[in-house]
Scaffold this active site. Structure first.
Site, PDB file in Angstrom:
ATOM      1  CG  ASP A   1      35.985  38.748  34.595  1.00 34.39           C
ATOM      2  OD1 ASP A   1      36.681  39.574  33.988  1.00 34.39           O
ATOM      3  OD2 ASP A   1      34.975  38.224  34.083  1.00 34.39           O
TER       4      ASP A   1
ATOM      5  N   GLY B   1      36.884  41.837  39.556  1.00 39.83           N
ATOM      6  CA  GLY B   1      37.357  42.099  40.923  1.00 39.83           C
ATOM      7  C   GLY B   1      36.221  42.260  41.926  1.00 39.83           C
TER       8      GLY B   1
ATOM      9  CG  HIS C   1      35.299  28.079  37.044  1.00 37.99           C
ATOM     10  ND1 HIS C   1      35.437  29.026  38.028  1.00 37.99           N
ATOM     11  CD2 HIS C   1      33.975  27.844  36.921  1.00 37.99           C
ATOM     12  CE1 HIS C   1      34.238  29.351  38.480  1.00 37.99           C
ATOM     13  NE2 HIS C   1      33.345  28.653  37.825  1.00 37.99           N
TER      14      HIS C   1
ATOM     15  CE  LYS D   1      30.510  35.152  43.825  1.00 33.36           C
ATOM     16  NZ  LYS D   1      31.648  35.038  42.919  1.00 33.36           N
TER      17      LYS D   1
HETATM   18  C1  R5P Z   1      33.347  32.459  40.111  1.00 30.66           C
HETATM   19  O1  R5P Z   1      32.794  31.405  40.347  1.00 30.66           O
HETATM   20  C2  R5P Z   1      34.813  32.593  39.920  1.00 30.66           C
HETATM   21  O2  R5P Z   1      35.520  31.630  40.649  1.00 30.66           O
HETATM   22  C3  R5P Z   1      35.289  33.966  40.339  1.00 30.66           C
HETATM   23  O3  R5P Z   1      34.982  34.147  41.708  1.00 30.66           O
HETATM   24  C4  R5P Z   1      34.617  35.047  39.535  1.00 30.66           C
HETATM   25  O4  R5P Z   1      34.587  34.716  38.184  1.00 30.66           O
HETATM   26  C5  R5P Z   1      35.327  36.368  39.731  1.00 30.66           C
HETATM   27  O5  R5P Z   1      34.681  37.336  38.960  1.00 30.66           O
HETATM   28  P1  R5P Z   1      34.729  38.860  39.397  1.00 30.66           P
HETATM   29  O6  R5P Z   1      36.160  39.205  39.669  1.00 30.66           O
HETATM   30  O7  R5P Z   1      34.162  39.599  38.217  1.00 30.66           O
HETATM   31  O8  R5P Z   1      33.862  38.995  40.619  1.00 30.66           O
END
Ligand code: R5P
Length: 329
Positions: A225, A227, A132, A195
């Protein structure tokens, strides 16, 4: 490479990938058994000798996160006590990676805590995949290799699709470096989605930096995660006139009902293709005509071979991938 000098094991959340890697290397997967007691305690037993051997142990610390982590720690302890020469912990998906800093007062840095556990259990080396945040490397006081599996998915993506107007898109500011590396290597333009997270698991996207009109967009991220990030970014790209929207993410956690939501987006024509890896064991269950699961097994097999020959990973593993991609442009 003398096969008798090393041995590969796969724990509960990585049995398939470990078996696939062993098959690629034409070695037998080591035998170990994990037992769970009625009160929830875990016991891991290695059923063959590891004395004096270089051990490669695979485990993703994905759902159930804490049990997977504990199983890994217990295994490392068992291997150490059984006189393994080296304990190379290969973690295709490193859980808790997002807790890599204090974003507010009185918060933990759990990614560091987990790194401490792994080191103190007795690991001699850790191998992470599309981590990450790069600073997690420094959380370990033992050697760490951070592999970049995105190249494997990119390779599959370019093999299957020919785009004239490809644009690489980062779904947030945190992923810009990752997306820029890909854009640069393909000589493609880069766009960035603005975002924000007003509250945990909530996503707000308001703007896109860069031109996506009539472009075949490829959204790149480390993980999906729930989405929420990818779906909000896809919607905005569509509103801004993107020709097609494709997604590439190494770690497909697909929590809650993410998979149903993505399948609906695909059915409605809002998302064309999703490329994920098999860092999460359940990934193969999500495979469909438009959800492509790219195996990391060959990549890991090459890694183990290169490491056992004490050669450079960056020159031999990434270098080869980038050359292949450039040849396709
Ligand atoms: C955030 O910094 C990560 O790189 C992902 O963008 C994030 O964890 C995705 O989570 P979700 O699918 O719940 O939006």
């Amino acid at each position: 490479m003398k096969n008798s000098d090393f041995i590969i094991f796969g724990l509960t959340n990585a049995t398939k990938i470990a078996q696939d890697v062993a098959n690629k290397l034409k070695v037998k997967l080591g035998k170990c058994t994990t037992t769970k007691f009625a009160d929830g305690e875990i016991l891991v037993k290695f059923n063959e000798t590891v004395r004096g051997k270089d051990v490669y142990i695979f485990q993703s610390t994905s759902k159930p996160v804490n049990d997977s982590l504990m199983e890994l720690l217990i295994s490392i302890d068992a291997l150490k006590r059984a006189s393994a020469k080296t304990i190379n912990v290969i973690i295709p998906y490193y859980g808790y990676a997002r807790q890599d800093r204090k974003s507010q007062g009185r918060e933990p840095i759990t990614a560091k805590l987990v790194a401490n556990f792994i080191k103190y259990a007795g690991a001699t080396k850790v191998v992470l995949m599309d981590i990450h945040a790069d600073q997690i490397q420094g959380f370990f006081d033992i050697p760490v290799d951070t592999l970049k599996g995105t190249w494997i998915m990119m390779d599959e993506f370019l093999k299957t699709h020919k785009f004239k107007d490809l644009c690489i898109v980062s779904p947030d500011y945190g992923g810009v470096k990752r997306a820029r590396n890909i854009a640069n290597s393909l000589n493609a333009p880069l766009a960035i989605v603005d975002k924000r997270r007003p509250a945990p698991n909530q996503v707000e996207v308001s703007n896109i930096l860069g031109d996506v009109k009539d472009k075949d967009c490829l959204l790149v991220d480390d993980m999906i995660d729930t989405g929420g990030t990818m779906m909000a970014a896809s919607k905005l790209l569509k509103e801004r006139g993107a020709k097609s929207i494709n997604i590439m993410c190494t770690h497909a956690l697909f929590s809650n009902n993410a998979i149903e939501k993505f399948n609906k987006c695909i059915k409605d024509g809002n998302i064309s293709n999703i490329y994920i890896s098999d860092s999460i064991q359940a990934s193969y269950e999500y495979r469909s005509k438009n959800i492509h699961v790219c195996s990391l097994a060959q990549f890991y097999a090459e890694f183990i071979k290169i490491q056992s020959e004490n050669k450079s990973i960056s020159e031999n593993l990434y270098g080869k991938q980038i050359e292949k991609l450039n040849a396709k442009k």
